[in-house]
Design a protein around this motif. Sequence first.
Motif, short mmCIF file in Angstrom:
data_model
loop_
_atom_site.label_atom_id
_atom_site.label_comp_id
_atom_site.label_asym_id
_atom_site.label_seq_id
_atom_site.Cartn_x
_atom_site.Cartn_y
_atom_site.Cartn_z
N LEU A 198 5.87 9.85 28.51
CA LEU A 198 4.46 10.16 28.05
C LEU A 198 3.76 9.16 27.34
O LEU A 198 2.52 9.28 27.30
CB LEU A 198 4.41 11.54 27.28
N GLU A 199 4.21 8.33 26.52
CA GLU A 199 3.69 7.28 25.96
C GLU A 199 3.05 6.54 27.14
O GLU A 199 1.81 5.83 26.94
CB GLU A 199 4.72 6.51 25.12
N ARG A 200 3.72 5.96 28.07
CA ARG A 200 3.07 5.05 29.08
C ARG A 200 1.88 5.73 29.65
O ARG A 200 0.93 5.05 30.02
CB ARG A 200 4.32 4.85 30.12
N ALA A 201 1.80 7.24 29.88
CA ALA A 201 0.67 7.63 30.35
C ALA A 201 -0.61 7.55 29.36
O ALA A 201 -1.56 7.45 29.93
CB ALA A 201 1.07 9.27 30.78
N ALA A 202 -0.15 8.08 27.83
CA ALA A 202 -1.03 7.83 26.88
C ALA A 202 -1.57 6.21 27.10
O ALA A 202 -3.21 6.10 26.80
CB ALA A 202 -0.36 8.13 25.67
N LEU A 203 -0.68 5.46 27.04
CA LEU A 203 -1.31 3.98 27.11
C LEU A 203 -2.12 3.78 28.12
O LEU A 203 -3.24 3.00 27.91
CB LEU A 203 -0.12 3.00 26.81
N SER A 204 -1.75 4.04 29.26
CA SER A 204 -2.70 3.70 30.44
C SER A 204 -4.11 4.22 30.30
O SER A 204 -5.10 3.70 30.53
CB SER A 204 -2.48 4.28 31.79
N HIS A 205 -4.16 5.38 29.65
CA HIS A 205 -5.66 6.03 29.40
C HIS A 205 -6.24 5.38 28.26
O HIS A 205 -7.45 5.15 28.27
CB HIS A 205 -5.58 7.59 29.15
N ALA A 206 -5.52 5.17 27.32
CA ALA A 206 -6.02 4.39 25.90
C ALA A 206 -6.72 3.23 26.29
O ALA A 206 -7.85 2.73 25.90
CB ALA A 206 -5.21 4.38 24.72
N GLN A 207 -6.04 2.31 27.37
CA GLN A 207 -6.45 1.07 27.62
C GLN A 207 -7.73 1.32 28.51
O GLN A 207 -8.73 0.62 28.61
CB GLN A 207 -5.38 0.21 28.38
N ASP A 208 -7.73 2.30 29.30
CA ASP A 208 -8.85 2.58 30.19
C ASP A 208 -10.03 2.84 29.46
O ASP A 208 -11.12 2.14 29.65
CB ASP A 208 -8.67 3.84 31.21
N MET A 209 -9.80 3.60 28.47
CA MET A 209 -11.02 3.88 27.44
C MET A 209 -11.50 2.77 26.63
O MET A 209 -12.78 2.71 26.73
CB MET A 209 -10.41 5.22 26.52
N ALA A 210 -10.60 1.70 26.23
CA ALA A 210 -10.85 0.69 25.80
C ALA A 210 -11.82 -0.30 26.53
O ALA A 210 -12.84 -0.88 26.32
CB ALA A 210 -9.85 0.15 24.95
N VAL A 211 -11.30 -0.70 27.70
CA VAL A 211 -11.69 -1.56 28.43
C VAL A 211 -13.07 -1.11 29.11
O VAL A 211 -14.22 -2.09 29.14
CB VAL A 211 -10.76 -1.78 29.73
N ASN A 212 -13.33 0.35 29.39
CA ASN A 212 -14.30 0.68 30.07
C ASN A 212 -15.43 1.60 28.97
O ASN A 212 -16.40 1.98 29.19
CB ASN A 212 -14.11 1.71 31.03
N ASP A 213 -15.15 1.47 27.60
CA ASP A 213 -16.03 1.92 26.63
C ASP A 213 -16.17 3.34 26.65
O ASP A 213 -17.45 3.64 26.90
CB ASP A 213 -17.13 1.12 26.38
N PHE A 214 -15.27 4.29 26.81
CA PHE A 214 -15.85 5.90 26.93
C PHE A 214 -14.54 6.54 26.30
O PHE A 214 -13.54 5.82 25.98
CB PHE A 214 -15.91 6.03 28.44
N MET A 215 -14.84 7.75 26.03
CA MET A 215 -13.91 8.66 25.48
C MET A 215 -13.92 10.05 26.13
O MET A 215 -14.90 10.63 26.23
CB MET A 215 -14.06 8.99 24.03
N GLY A 216 -13.00 10.36 26.88
CA GLY A 216 -12.86 11.27 27.71
C GLY A 216 -11.65 11.61 28.19
O GLY A 216 -10.70 10.86 28.19
#
Length: 265
Positions: A164-182
């Motif tokens: 589940l950490e891998r799933a969380a990290l993939s999304h955290a990185q996506d939000m950081a790179v693309n500057d959004f939260m959702g």
Amino acid sequence: MMLAWRLCLSDPVDLVNVARLQGCAEHVGVNTLLRRDARLDEAARRAAGGEALREAVTAAGYRMKTTASIEIRTAGGDTRIAEILAEHFCDDVTNRVFRDVGVHRSGDDLRWILAEPFAPPRPEDMPAVAGQVLALINDARAQPRRCGGQEFSATQPLDYSATLERAALSHAQDMAVNDFMGHVGSNGNTPDIRADLAGYPWRSIGENVAAGQTSAEEVVNGWLASPSHCATLMDPRYSETGIAYAQNPDAGHGIYWAQVFGRPR
């Protein structure tokens, strides 16, 4: 232990730091001195010229978390300045979150900018920070709680899941790179899809996200204060979790958090 301190009467930063050390009104003294930062000097100059405080600080290249501005106009000299600081600006001067200061002087006009720097946890500290988040969340789950209009009984603690950490990290990185939260990723993926891609065989999946918080305590407190995030955090269907954050200094919030909750099949 005695703290040696010599006041340089020509330096407005010293005047603020003396008030900070001594305390004023109902506030006790603070034993951490404010550090002068040239970027905040520039921000103070910009603010004195009419720019809004946050815009001035950003334009000067200083990334802040919180800030305050103090303006004094007096020909009364350092003694009067010290009195005004103590009488009217004690809350800001003794605010422990502030670490840095900048100043601009023009004749009898003085402006200080006090700031709490944006200081997110380092990427290499993520295992320790995730452990802190987990401990705080399990403490919260151990107590009955009201989340908005929902009542939750105390429930079992969560176990940590590297998947589940891998799933969380993939999304955290996506939000950081693309500057959004959702919860919907930039590629359209949702929490259940990200769990599938990480290889987690789930029966139940949930997710909390956050942005801008710089500590485990701050992010958990924010989730507990939000009815929907609190409800996810307290949901007894979940038995495991994974936690991650990712940073992007060029993004609006600087740091992005994701926590994925699950119960395996």
